[in-house]
Motif scaffolding. Structure first.
Motif, short mmCIF file in Angstrom:
data_model
loop_
_atom_site.label_atom_id
_atom_site.label_comp_id
_atom_site.label_asym_id
_atom_site.label_seq_id
_atom_site.Cartn_x
_atom_site.Cartn_y
_atom_site.Cartn_z
N ARG A 140 109.75 20.34 -5.93
CA ARG A 140 110.56 19.93 -7.04
C ARG A 140 111.45 18.75 -6.74
O ARG A 140 111.65 17.86 -7.33
N ALA A 248 116.60 18.19 -13.87
CA ALA A 248 115.97 18.90 -14.79
C ALA A 248 116.47 19.82 -15.84
O ALA A 248 116.26 20.23 -16.73
N GLN A 249 117.83 20.42 -15.09
CA GLN A 249 118.48 21.52 -15.92
C GLN A 249 119.43 20.68 -16.93
O GLN A 249 120.21 21.40 -17.51
N SER A 273 109.50 25.78 -20.40
CA SER A 273 108.46 24.95 -19.39
C SER A 273 108.97 23.45 -19.13
O SER A 273 109.68 22.78 -19.83
N SER A 274 108.45 23.14 -17.73
CA SER A 274 108.58 21.83 -17.42
C SER A 274 107.39 20.81 -17.36
O SER A 274 106.35 21.32 -16.79
N ASP A 275 107.31 19.82 -18.23
CA ASP A 275 106.19 19.12 -18.17
C ASP A 275 106.01 18.33 -16.62
O ASP A 275 104.91 18.27 -16.20
N GLU A 276 107.13 18.06 -16.13
CA GLU A 276 107.14 17.54 -14.73
C GLU A 276 106.62 18.54 -13.90
O GLU A 276 105.88 18.16 -12.74
N GLU A 278 104.90 21.27 -14.03
CA GLU A 278 103.43 21.68 -14.38
C GLU A 278 102.43 20.63 -13.78
O GLU A 278 101.38 21.11 -13.42
N SER A 293 106.16 26.98 -13.38
CA SER A 293 106.20 25.65 -13.57
C SER A 293 107.25 25.64 -14.56
O SER A 293 107.52 24.54 -15.23
N ASN A 294 108.25 26.76 -14.90
CA ASN A 294 109.37 26.43 -15.65
C ASN A 294 110.55 25.71 -15.08
O ASN A 294 110.68 25.54 -13.78
N VAL A 295 111.38 25.44 -15.88
CA VAL A 295 112.81 24.59 -15.35
C VAL A 295 113.41 25.37 -14.35
O VAL A 295 113.90 24.78 -13.20
#
Length: 523
Positions: A140, A248-249, A273-276, A278, A293-295
């Motif tokens: 990440r 991302a947070q 969920s985070s598109d990035e 994922e 794949s969550n934040v």
């Protein structure tokens, strides 16, 4: 009902609970990289003689095999906490051959971040989970951010302290609920005043250019004649966007107005969920790339300069412990490693934090809306990158204040607390510490960040050579000392016991890792 600091100080001074101020407890967690004498990261795995990183209570690893973490038990004596930390480091230094403990927060020269070895915790499910979590951090954010070291300072008041305040306020809540509310009041004030911490103790205004690894940064770096990148007024690049943060947070709003709201928002954040992320995937070629794949993979990924905490039971999530039993202590996470101290934190810092956190607990603490909390966070962000800039102004509930102006206001308010702590403990240490720190408010050249930049920029010295000389000096100093609190036998026995405990955990596993992980998140 709310009371003034003066009312509480007088009430405590006159009460039978005056001795409660000698029962404030602290625990210290110090992170440090193992490095070779020439200034490169050690590639040696975690030394077996140091014990199991999974189960040892005082010596473990953080992100990487070569990023050690030393943990002192809870103590009501600052002197004992520092002595314990010295003993732990003495034993470690005796076991790591010719390696040194890096005395700075920002890492030494790293030629390839991909070579940084993830921490390993054995073949148990919980051990595997810890390593997979770190694999997720690597994927990440990259490994460089994860080998930044810091000091975590755990702090709590005894129940007798809270009982005195509760009686004075004629508060009818259950003690558990009252303590949680009061700790959250402390947290809100910490958010308001925490810019003081990097200003007074920030020690990372410059970094080795290898840290950037070709990454672009919006920070307007300059370069010293000795080759290091820096910001002329920076205090703590560790706490900046360059360091231990998670962009991302940024969309998550974690509120500190109450324990209930805090837990709801953390729970909600855990499910975002985070598109990035994922795109990374959970598994690749059968190997886990992250826990999910969550934040936030788990709660520990929520980056914050302070956290409400409660000791967890085996397998218990931090939020569940808080929900069931309330706040037990707070964890201050905004401290750089102090390169001018062999242990990374000095006794003077511990005593200043006693004063500061008591002040945060006792001064008025209004609830914070999103805009106000964001403004306080902006103050912090400004101070870490330009805290010694004489043109800098901070914002406090609609008022613009300079560092000197606001700092002096806070120090005046902290004076009666320092006097009270000295009365309870004897001597004048707390008032002496307060006076010494006030000098930094009045003269930014006295801050550790200014001293480091003077060496690197004005004198053109090598930050790496300076740090290695400090590390070698501290190693000699600690190895020459006698054990003060522990003994060599204690550490040898603890290491053996930790290996046995890890083996026991591994033998008791019945689920495969996929099912273990599913059970963990479903609960």
């Amino acid at each position: 009902m709310s009371i003034s600091i003066q009312d509480f100080v007088q009430s405590l001074r006159n009460s039978q609970q005056f001795t409660s101020l000698t029962k404030i407890t602290r625990g210290i967690e110090r992170e440090t990289l193992r490095v070779l004498p020439r200034g490169e990261l050690s590639s040696h795995p975690h030394y077996k003689s140091l014990g199991s990183a999974l189960t040892h209570g005082q010596i473990t690893t953080d992100y990487a095999e070569n990023l050690l973490e030393f943990i002192t038990p809870v103590s009501d004596s600052p002197e004992t906490a520092i002595a314990q930390l010295e003993d732990i480091q003495k034993f470690v230094l005796s076991e790591i051959d010719d390696e040194l403990l890096w005395p700075l927060s920002m890492p030494c020269f790293v030629d390839d971040a991909n070579k940084i070895p993830l921490a390993q915790y054995g073949k148990s499910n919980i051990g595997t989970m810890k390593t997979v979590y770190r694999q997720g951090l690597k994927n990440r954010y990259g490994s460089m951010m994860q080998v930044i070291a810091g000091i975590h300072f755990n702090f709590s008041f005894p129940d007798s302290f809270w009982q005195t305040l509760k009686d004075l306020e004629a508060n009818q809540q259950k003690m558990q609920d009252y303590k949680s509310d009061k700790y959250f009041a402390l947290l809100r004030n910490y958010k308001r005043f925490c810019w003081l911490i990097p200003y007074l103790y920030g020690s990372s205004p410059a970094v080795c250019p290898s840290f950037l690894q070709g990454r672009k940064s919006s920070l307007p770096f300059e370069k010293s004649s000795s080759g290091y990148v820096y910001l002329p007024y920076a205090t703590s690049l560790r706490m900046s966007d360059l360091g231990y943060t998670n962009n991302a947070q940024s969309s998550l709003y974690i509120c500190y107005n109450s324990l209930e709201n805090y837990l709801k928002q953390v729970e909600k954040a855990m499910g975002v969920s985070s598109d990035e992320f994922e795109k990374i995937g959970i598994k690749k070629d059968g190997q886990y790339q992250q826990l999910n794949s969550n934040v936030l993979q788990i709660e520990n990924e929520l980056y914050s300069p302070v956290r409400p905490k409660r000791v967890t039971q085996s397998g218990e999530k931090p939020s569940h412990a808080l929900a069931q039993r309330g706040v037990e202590y707070i964890e201050v996470r905004a401290l750089d490693v102090n390169p001018f101290s062999a242990t990374g934190i000095s006794i003077e810092q511990v005593k200043f934090l006693d004063i500061f956190l008591t002040y945060c607990a006792l001064t008025q603490s209004p609830t914070l809306d999103c805009d106000t909390q964001n403004q306080f966070e902006k103050n912090m962000n400004e101070v870490v990158v330009r805290g010694r800039d004489p043109e800098l102004t901070l914002h406090d509930f609609g008022q613009d204040k300079t560092i000197s102006q606001w700092g002096q206001e806070i120090f005046v308010d902290m004076q009666p607390i320092a006097e009270l702590l000295d009365e309870a403990n004897g001597g004048s240490d707390y008032q002496d510490v307060l006076h010494a720190e006030l000098e930094k408010i009045l003269d930014a050249k006295l801050t550790p960040s200014a001293k480091i930049l003077s060496s690197v920029v004005e004198q053109g010295q090598s930050l790496t050579k300076t740090a290695l000389a400090m590390a070698a000096e501290y190693k000699s100093e600690l190895l020459a000392k006698d054990y003060q609190f522990y003994s060599e036998k204690h550490f040898v026995d603890s290491a053996l016991a930790s290996h046995a405990e890890q083996a026991s955990i591994e033998a008791k596993d019945t689920l495969n890792f996929d099912n273990f992980l599913a059970d963990y998140f479903s609960s």
